[in-house]
Design a protein around this motif. Structure first.
Motif, PDB file in Angstrom:
ATOM      1  N   UNK A  32       8.140  -1.438  -9.457  1.00  0.00           N
ATOM      2  CA  UNK A  32       6.951  -2.176  -9.884  1.00  0.00           C
ATOM      3  C   UNK A  32       5.725  -1.265  -9.862  1.00  0.00           C
ATOM      4  N   UNK A  33       5.628  -0.420  -8.849  1.00  0.00           N
ATOM      5  CA  UNK A  33       4.496   0.499  -8.753  1.00  0.00           C
ATOM      6  C   UNK A  33       4.513   1.517  -9.892  1.00  0.00           C
ATOM      7  N   UNK A 110       0.794  -5.409 -11.388  1.00  0.00           N
ATOM      8  CA  UNK A 110       0.227  -4.065 -11.277  1.00  0.00           C
ATOM      9  C   UNK A 110      -0.641  -3.911 -10.032  1.00  0.00           C
ATOM     10  N   UNK A 111      -0.994  -5.020  -9.409  1.00  0.00           N
ATOM     11  CA  UNK A 111      -1.752  -4.981  -8.159  1.00  0.00           C
ATOM     12  C   UNK A 111      -1.028  -4.155  -7.102  1.00  0.00           C
ATOM     13  N   UNK A 112       0.287  -4.081  -7.189  1.00  0.00           N
ATOM     14  CA  UNK A 112       1.046  -3.287  -6.216  1.00  0.00           C
ATOM     15  C   UNK A 112       0.694  -1.811  -6.327  1.00  0.00           C
ATOM     16  N   UNK A 116      -1.772   0.480  -3.627  1.00  0.00           N
ATOM     17  CA  UNK A 116      -1.288   1.761  -3.101  1.00  0.00           C
ATOM     18  C   UNK A 116      -2.144   2.935  -3.572  1.00  0.00           C
ATOM     19  N   UNK A 117      -3.289   2.611  -4.191  1.00  0.00           N
ATOM     20  CA  UNK A 117      -4.259   3.603  -4.656  1.00  0.00           C
ATOM     21  C   UNK A 117      -3.694   4.517  -5.738  1.00  0.00           C
ATOM     22  N   UNK A 288       3.736  -5.926  -1.513  1.00  0.00           N
ATOM     23  CA  UNK A 288       3.098  -4.667  -1.133  1.00  0.00           C
ATOM     24  C   UNK A 288       3.042  -4.549   0.394  1.00  0.00           C
ATOM     25  N   UNK A 289       2.659  -5.627   1.062  1.00  0.00           N
ATOM     26  CA  UNK A 289       2.607  -5.606   2.529  1.00  0.00           C
ATOM     27  C   UNK A 289       3.987  -5.345   3.132  1.00  0.00           C
TER      28      UNK A 289
END
Length: 297
Positions: A32-33, A110-112, A116-117, A288-289
């Motif tokens: 996903x990232x 895409x927030x994932x 993760x910057x 993500x967490x």
């Protein structure tokens, strides 16, 4: 020197297992990232064009669902009719995933990559905005084609009547309720996209996404891209349908006063925000967490 047949057989066995097992959740998070970063690198024309396709594909699912519901009040219980319409609506996301299109609601994952910057905030918002615009154009253009093709007159004009009732109900939703229904919807849509990352096989991706999508559609949750079609099609019928159509359904445009451009904008604003919260916080944020957040050595 010839290959050892036992080694070759073992390699084949492991390949089969990999195809069957696919990716586990930590690998899905990485996928996903990577996908989010790749989407952000696409140029504006590509993003809008893929969004147009996505809007059209979801519209096809909405058309199918509307036909499935038409006339069901007389032959099937409410719940059963909703389940059938939800199952056929799922064709839209299948077309998006396998056809390479994009929908704004799925891109919320895409927030994932952002968390993760790997993505700047402006790059994330750029993708969302361009794909949302493309989705709107694709859905409204499809609604226009379907209307002028006379689809609303099918089934003795009952297809058009059902479309009008659906569009009016969505347009009349209070902002808070539409927002909450949007949250619930995109939890299921993003979960459908998420679990589709677990496999590399196209047929498996389709099978995995059908039930979550059917669940949101049957439950009456609100999806921004679907509503771009449903409400625009209803508005076209209300403003452009011939007198013969209104005679066939024994009604008039005045009976659909809640269906209006202002109601359309009101619904899309509330549902879009709800879709963002549902997908970004409750799905992308949660995974993500669990799998991507920085951890102490």
């Amino acid at each position: 020197m010839q290959d050892d047949p036992h080694v070759a057989a073992g390699a084949h066995h492991h390949a089969l297992l990999a195809g069957i097992e696919g990716r586990l959740p930590p690998e899905m998070a990485g996928k996903a990232e990577v996908d989010g970063v790749a989407k952000a690198k696409q140029d504006a024309f590509t993003l809008i064009a893929l969004g147009v396709l996505g809007g059209a594909f979801i519209a096809f699912g909405a058309i199918f669902a509307n036909v499935a519901l038409t006339g069901s009040q007389d032959v099937a219980p409410f719940g059963l009719a909703r389940v059938v319409s939800g199952l056929v609506f799922a064709v839209g996301l299948s077309l998006v995933l396998l056809g390479g299109a994009q929908i704004f609601t799925g891109d919320v994952l895409m927030v994932m990559a952002w968390a993760n910057r790997r993505l700047a905030t402006l790059r994330l918002l750029r993708v969302w905005c361009l794909v949302w615009i493309g989705n709107f154009v694709g859905a409204v253009c499809t609604a226009t084609l379907v209307f002028f093709a006379g689809h609303h007159r099918y089934g003795g004009s009952l297809v058009g009547l059902n479309a009008l009732q659906t569009a009016m109900a969505k347009s009349a939703l209070p902002f808070g309720q539409a927002f909450l229904l949007g949250i619930l919807c995109n939890v299921l849509v993003c979960l459908a996209v998420w679990i589709s990352l677990s496999t590399r096989l196209p047929a498996h991706r389709v099978m995995l996404t059908v039930l979550p999508v059917a669940a949101f559609a049957a439950s009456g949750f609100e999806h921004a891209v679907a509503n771009m079609y449903f409400i625009s099609f209803g508005l076209l019928i209300k403003t452009q349908a011939a007198a013969a159509f209104w005679e066939a359904i024994h009604s008039s445009p005045d009976n659909f006063a809640a269906l209006s451009p202002a109601g359309f904008a009101h619904n899309l604003a509330a549902v879009t925000l709800g879709n963002i919260v549902g997908g970004a916080v409750l799905v992308a944020g949660a995974y993500w967490l669990l799998y991507l957040r920085p951890r102490d050595p």
